[in-house]
Design an enzyme around this catalytic site. Structure first.
Site, PDB file in Angstrom:
ATOM      1  N   HIS A  79       0.827  -1.223   0.000  1.00  0.00           N
ATOM      2  CA  HIS A  79       0.000   0.000   0.000  1.00  0.00           C
ATOM      3  C   HIS A  79       0.860   1.272   0.000  1.00  0.00           C
ATOM      4  CE1 HIS A  79      -3.836  -2.158   0.833  1.00  0.00           C
ATOM      5  NE2 HIS A  79      -3.042  -3.000   1.467  1.00  0.00           N
ATOM      6  N   ASN A 110     -10.363  -2.574   2.493  1.00  0.00           N
ATOM      7  CA  ASN A 110     -10.035  -2.656   1.065  1.00  0.00           C
ATOM      8  C   ASN A 110     -11.281  -2.377   0.236  1.00  0.00           C
ATOM      9  OD1 ASN A 110      -7.298  -3.274   1.251  1.00  0.00           O
ATOM     10  ND2 ASN A 110      -7.614  -5.482   1.180  1.00  0.00           N
ATOM     11  N   TYR A 127       0.539  -3.835  12.298  1.00  0.00           N
ATOM     12  CA  TYR A 127       0.537  -2.425  11.893  1.00  0.00           C
ATOM     13  C   TYR A 127       1.321  -1.543  12.854  1.00  0.00           C
ATOM     14  CZ  TYR A 127      -2.730  -3.723   8.248  1.00  0.00           C
ATOM     15  OH  TYR A 127      -3.288  -4.300   7.141  1.00  0.00           O
TER      16      TYR A 127
HETATM   17 FE1  HDE Z   1      -2.598  -4.733   5.569  1.00  0.00          FE
HETATM   18  N1  HDE Z   1      -0.760  -3.992   6.006  1.00  0.00           N
HETATM   19  N2  HDE Z   1      -2.016  -6.535   6.238  1.00  0.00           N
HETATM   20  N3  HDE Z   1      -4.382  -5.555   4.994  1.00  0.00           N
HETATM   21  N4  HDE Z   1      -3.194  -2.973   4.872  1.00  0.00           N
HETATM   22  C1  HDE Z   1      -0.364  -2.725   5.791  1.00  0.00           C
HETATM   23  O1  HDE Z   1       0.745  -1.409   7.347  1.00  0.00           O
HETATM   24  C2  HDE Z   1      -0.927  -6.779   6.996  1.00  0.00           C
HETATM   25  C3  HDE Z   1      -4.780  -6.837   5.166  1.00  0.00           C
HETATM   26  C4  HDE Z   1      -4.443  -2.638   4.460  1.00  0.00           C
HETATM   27  O2  HDE Z   1      -3.104   3.551   3.935  1.00  0.00           O
HETATM   28  C5  HDE Z   1       0.965  -2.419   6.401  1.00  0.00           C
HETATM   29  O3  HDE Z   1       1.072   0.802   7.621  1.00  0.00           O
HETATM   30  C6  HDE Z   1      -0.934  -8.129   7.460  1.00  0.00           C
HETATM   31  C7  HDE Z   1      -6.186  -6.976   4.966  1.00  0.00           C
HETATM   32  C8  HDE Z   1      -4.466  -1.252   4.064  1.00  0.00           C
HETATM   33  O4  HDE Z   1      -1.482   3.339   5.375  1.00  0.00           O
HETATM   34  C9  HDE Z   1       1.346  -3.724   7.104  1.00  0.00           C
HETATM   35  C10 HDE Z   1      -2.059  -8.704   6.935  1.00  0.00           C
HETATM   36  C11 HDE Z   1      -6.633  -5.730   4.664  1.00  0.00           C
HETATM   37  C12 HDE Z   1      -3.179  -0.778   4.283  1.00  0.00           C
HETATM   38  C13 HDE Z   1       0.155  -4.601   6.777  1.00  0.00           C
HETATM   39  C14 HDE Z   1      -2.734  -7.697   6.176  1.00  0.00           C
HETATM   40  C15 HDE Z   1      -5.488  -4.860   4.685  1.00  0.00           C
HETATM   41  C16 HDE Z   1      -2.406  -1.876   4.796  1.00  0.00           C
HETATM   42  C17 HDE Z   1       1.989  -1.831   5.482  1.00  0.00           C
HETATM   43  C18 HDE Z   1      -2.534 -10.133   7.076  1.00  0.00           C
HETATM   44  C19 HDE Z   1      -8.065  -5.292   4.319  1.00  0.00           C
HETATM   45  C20 HDE Z   1      -2.664   0.610   4.004  1.00  0.00           C
HETATM   46  C21 HDE Z   1       2.111  -0.377   5.873  1.00  0.00           C
HETATM   47  C22 HDE Z   1      -2.767 -10.521   8.416  1.00  0.00           C
HETATM   48  C23 HDE Z   1      -8.972  -5.493   5.407  1.00  0.00           C
HETATM   49  C24 HDE Z   1      -2.938   1.533   5.141  1.00  0.00           C
HETATM   50  C25 HDE Z   1       1.267  -0.221   7.019  1.00  0.00           C
HETATM   51  C26 HDE Z   1      -2.470   2.923   4.794  1.00  0.00           C
HETATM   52  C27 HDE Z   1      -1.076  -1.769   5.166  1.00  0.00           C
HETATM   53  C28 HDE Z   1       0.059  -5.848   7.251  1.00  0.00           C
HETATM   54  C29 HDE Z   1      -3.918  -7.969   5.444  1.00  0.00           C
HETATM   55  C30 HDE Z   1      -5.625  -3.456   4.373  1.00  0.00           C
HETATM   56  C31 HDE Z   1       2.679  -4.323   6.710  1.00  0.00           C
HETATM   57  C32 HDE Z   1       0.131  -8.771   8.328  1.00  0.00           C
HETATM   58  C33 HDE Z   1      -7.020  -8.267   5.102  1.00  0.00           C
HETATM   59  C34 HDE Z   1      -5.651  -0.473   3.528  1.00  0.00           C
HETATM   60  O5  HDE Z   1       1.462  -3.547   8.483  1.00  0.00           O
END
Ligand code: HDE
Length: 703
Positions: free
Chosen positions: A92, A165, A379
């Site tokens: 992202h 999402n 996060y």
């Molecule tokens: Fe994320 N995800 N994600 N994700 N995600 C990140 O956090 C993670 C998941 C989502 O505009 C990271 O700040 C894991 C689902 C958005 O700053 C990180 C898992 C959904 C954004 C991270 C998921 C998301 C992130 C990277 C599986 C929809 C951007 C930078 C358990 C519900 C937020 C950050 C923004 C960002 C980890 C799965 C949505 C690495 C471990 C499911 C919208 O922490």
């Protein structure tokens, strides 16, 4: 060893004739810059507040001599510059952000104590960041990709981050698979490409070995992942959360955003061409909409259900690869979000904003979804490495707008200067130090029993039924796009066994889909289907899963391009423009030269865009008002030929005058119900509100 002549060392090299070492009168030294803008300017200083007398030249031993280490002004400036970038998000990274507010329209008092969900009419400020997933921060806006939809509500009871999402389901069921998924989708590590694309071997290799991803694969192969505008996407909290009321009772909840402008996507060929035309297509669209006062808006809806209801679902709601069809648990609209302010500074706000699904407020709690549970850790951890300090919440975009106080202290880049003697709780030495309160956050009462293990719940075993439901719920046009997207993506996969494995999975989803993709890939025999962990269930189609069904019959937020040339008729142009703007569209005049054209009556018409740099992919519909003379000239211009050919190929409405018809003929463009006479403005507006789906079979072979 050859000696280099260093005459400059002498400091006596001759001056250019007529020039002076005095910077005030030396244009190259920036002496004239002071005359660029008038008004009162604050003094330029170092970070220590020392006023600068010269911001154009570093300190040298002599005019052509070496730069001196002593130059603290140069070193401070360059050092700060060298550290301007922070690590981009691992996923992202590419995003658009905006400020706005949430307004509650229906109270959930029965279900929750969270004030943001109980006080009708109250407006809560927020910051929303919409992102792509796979590409780096500098990647294009329009790859085929999920869009992140993250909202930070600055509530009166603390910050609540809803980090979702634009697709209601996810690829995997357990957080422990996330690093593998992301490593597979990102550029392949040995070659460093492709950037922001799923169409490569490692992604499809991982997917073909992960049957639980099949439902999300259906969504990402649909046109949901190639949106027309960020203002025209849905948002989903994805996981089940809990709402907790005054009595401590909890109810499960799923959160949804629905765009006021309806859903709208591009077609794949169009998305590819937009990427080459305007890398910032979505960011620019949002910027321009907010600047024009057309504030993007979404409805906020919830699905509420009890444990007993959940027990009756034919799937497990704790499994993030499943959604709850609207037909099973209806949506209840409870509020709206309006984005009405562009950030002052992209880095300070859109880049530094730190979302954490663990940021909830009293009255909102988590479910046991194992993906959500992993995210609750991830996060906060990522913000520490990205923003470099446990004090990231002090950055203005991250700080709560309600009072906050605790005994956490110190740390890298601490901004606060607490004056008290005590930094612990409880204490007897301070009369006004922060204390806990019974009104504070309470976790929902939940009983947990069972054996500790690393095991996937049996109720998570069905990987195909909802994928099938999604496919069967689509219109015929959308099914063709899904099949064609699969053919496109898998055609980029070099390894035959991966292509075969994927078609094997499709056989469980829908036989016809598997056959279409197999034919598109040129298979002469159908690959075997893998063993399914659970039988595929037949579920009722859910029309709410379509895009076409959710397009709105409107031109609000859409753009019309009018191609003009010398000799165009002014009245016809004005008529189309008025008709389009009256129904909320924005209109741009496109001309061979940006200076504009000379109309038939001799008057000048200014252009908003030059033809070569403003192709029709940037518009939802086009008009070509060029007269016969203009048509003759433009028939020799490939940009003009592409303008009409692409508009036709991308299923757009086209309004033409006689010259326009000539250009269409030169471009070998057909004429159907979506190609209308420019005089018939009503027919044009009606056709522009939709795509000419029926045309598609005449312009490309779909799977
Ligand atoms: Fe994320 N995800 N994600 N994700 N995600 C990140 O956090 C993670 C998941 C989502 O505009 C990271 O700040 C894991 C689902 C958005 O700053 C990180 C898992 C959904 C954004 C991270 C998921 C998301 C992130 C990277 C599986 C929809 C951007 C930078 C358990 C519900 C937020 C950050 C923004 C960002 C980890 C799965 C949505 C690495 C471990 C499911 C919208 O922490």
């Amino acid at each position: 060893m050859s000696k280099v002549k260093t005459s400059s060392n002498s400091g006596k090299r001759k001056q250019e004739k007529g020039s002076s070492p005095n910077r005030e009168s030396h244009p190259a030294a920036g002496g004239e810059l002071h005359q660029i803008a008038g008004g009162e300017h604050p003094t330029l200083t170092t970070n220590q507040g020392v006023a600068l007398s010269d911001n154009q030249n570093s300190l040298k031993a002599n005019p052509l001599g070496p730069t001196l280490l002593e130059d603290f002004i140069l070193r401070e400036k360059i050092t700060h510059f060298d550290h301007e970038r922070i690590p981009e998000r691992i996923v992202h990274a590419r995003a658009t952000g905006a400020h706005g507010y949430f307004e509650l329209t229906a109270s959930l008092k029965k279900y929750t104590t969270a004030r943001i969900l109980t006080e009708v009419g109250e407006k809560t400020p927020l910051f929303t960041r919409i992102s792509t997933v796979a590409g780096g921060a500098g990647s294009v806006d329009t790859p085929r990709d999920i869009r992140g939809f993250a909202v930070k509500f600055y509530t009166k009871e603390g910050n609540w981050d809803l980090v979702g999402n634009n697709i209601p389901v996810f690829f995997i069921q357990d957080a422990i698979k996330f690093p593998d998924l992301i490593h597979a989708v990102k550029m392949e590590p040995d070659r460093g490409f492709p950037q922001s694309a799923t169409a490569h071997d490692t992604f499809w290799d991982f997917i073909s070995l992960t049957p639980e991803s099949m439902h999300t694969v259906m969504w990402i192969m649909s046109d949901r992942t190639i949106p027309r505008s960020l203002r025209m996407i849905e948002g989903f909290g994805v996981h089940s959360f809990r709402l907790v009321n005054k009595a401590g009772e909890s109810t499960f909840v799923k959160f949804h955003w629905r765009p006021k402008l309806g859903l709208q996507s591009t077609v794949w060929d169009e998305a590819v061409k937009i990427a080459g035309t305007d890398q910032d297509y979505h960011r620019r669209d949002m910027f321009e909409a907010i600047a024009a006062g057309n504030f993007p808006e979404w409805e906020f809806a919830v699905q509420l259900f009890t444990q007993e209801q959940a027990d009756s679902f034919p799937f497990d709601h704790l499994d993030a690869t499943k959604l709850i069809p609207e037909e099973l648990v209806p949506f209840k609209v409870i509020g709206r979000m309006v984005l009405d302010r562009w950030p002052d500074n992209f880095f300070a706000e859109t880049e530094q904003v730190a979302f954490c699904p663990s940021h909830v407020v009293p009255g909102i709690d988590f479910s046991n979804d194992p993906l959500l549970q992993g995210r609750l850790f991830s996060y906060l951890d990522t913000q520490l490495s990205r923003l470099g300090s446990a004090n990231f919440q002090q950055i203005p975009v991250n700080a709560p707008k309600c009072p906050f106080a605790n005994q956490q202290r110190d740390g890298h880049m601490q901004m606060a200067q607490p004056a008290s003697r005590v930094a612990y709780e409880p204490n007897t030495l301070s009369e006004n130090s922060p204390r806990e309160t019974p009104k504070g956050f309470h976790s929902a009462t939940v009983t947990e029993t069972g054996e500790k293990s690393r095991i996937r719940a049996e109720s998570f075993a069905d990987h195909y039924s909802q994928a099938r439901q999604f496919y069967l719920s689509q219109s015929a046009y959308e099914q063709a796009h899904i099949a064609s997207a699969l053919v496109f993506e898998l055609s980029k996969v070099e390894h035959l066994h991966i292509r075969e494995a994927m078609v094997g999975h499709l056989r469980h989803i829908e036989k016809d889909l598997a056959q279409r993709v197999a034919a598109g890939l040129g298979f002469d025999r159908m690959p075997d289907a893998p063993r399914a962990a659970a039988p595929v269930r037949e579920m009722d189609p859910s029309p709410a899963l379509q895009i076409i069904g959710k397009m709105k019959d409107t031109l609000m937020g859409r753009a019309i391009g009018i191609l003009v040339a010398d000799g165009s008729g002014g009245a016809a142009i004005r008529k189309i423009k008025k008709a389009a703007t009256n129904v909320g569209a924005s209109v741009k005049i496109i001309a061979p030269r940006v200076g504009g054209v000379k109309l038939a009556d001799g008057s000048m018409l200014a252009a908003d865009g030059q033809l070569a740099g403003t192709p029709s992919v940037l518009f939802d519909a086009i008009a070509v008002i060029i007269s016969e003379k203009g048509a003759k000239a433009l028939s020799m211009e490939s940009a003009a030929i592409d303008f009409v050919r692409d508009a036709y190929g991308h299923l757009k409405a086209i309004a033409i005058d006689q010259g326009g018809r000539t250009l269409l003929n030169s471009a070998n463009v057909g004429q159907d119900a979506g190609v209308v006479d420019a005089d018939d403005k009503d027919a044009f507006i009606a056709a522009a509100k939709t795509r000419q789906w029926e045309r598609e079979k005449s312009v490309r072979t779909l799977a």
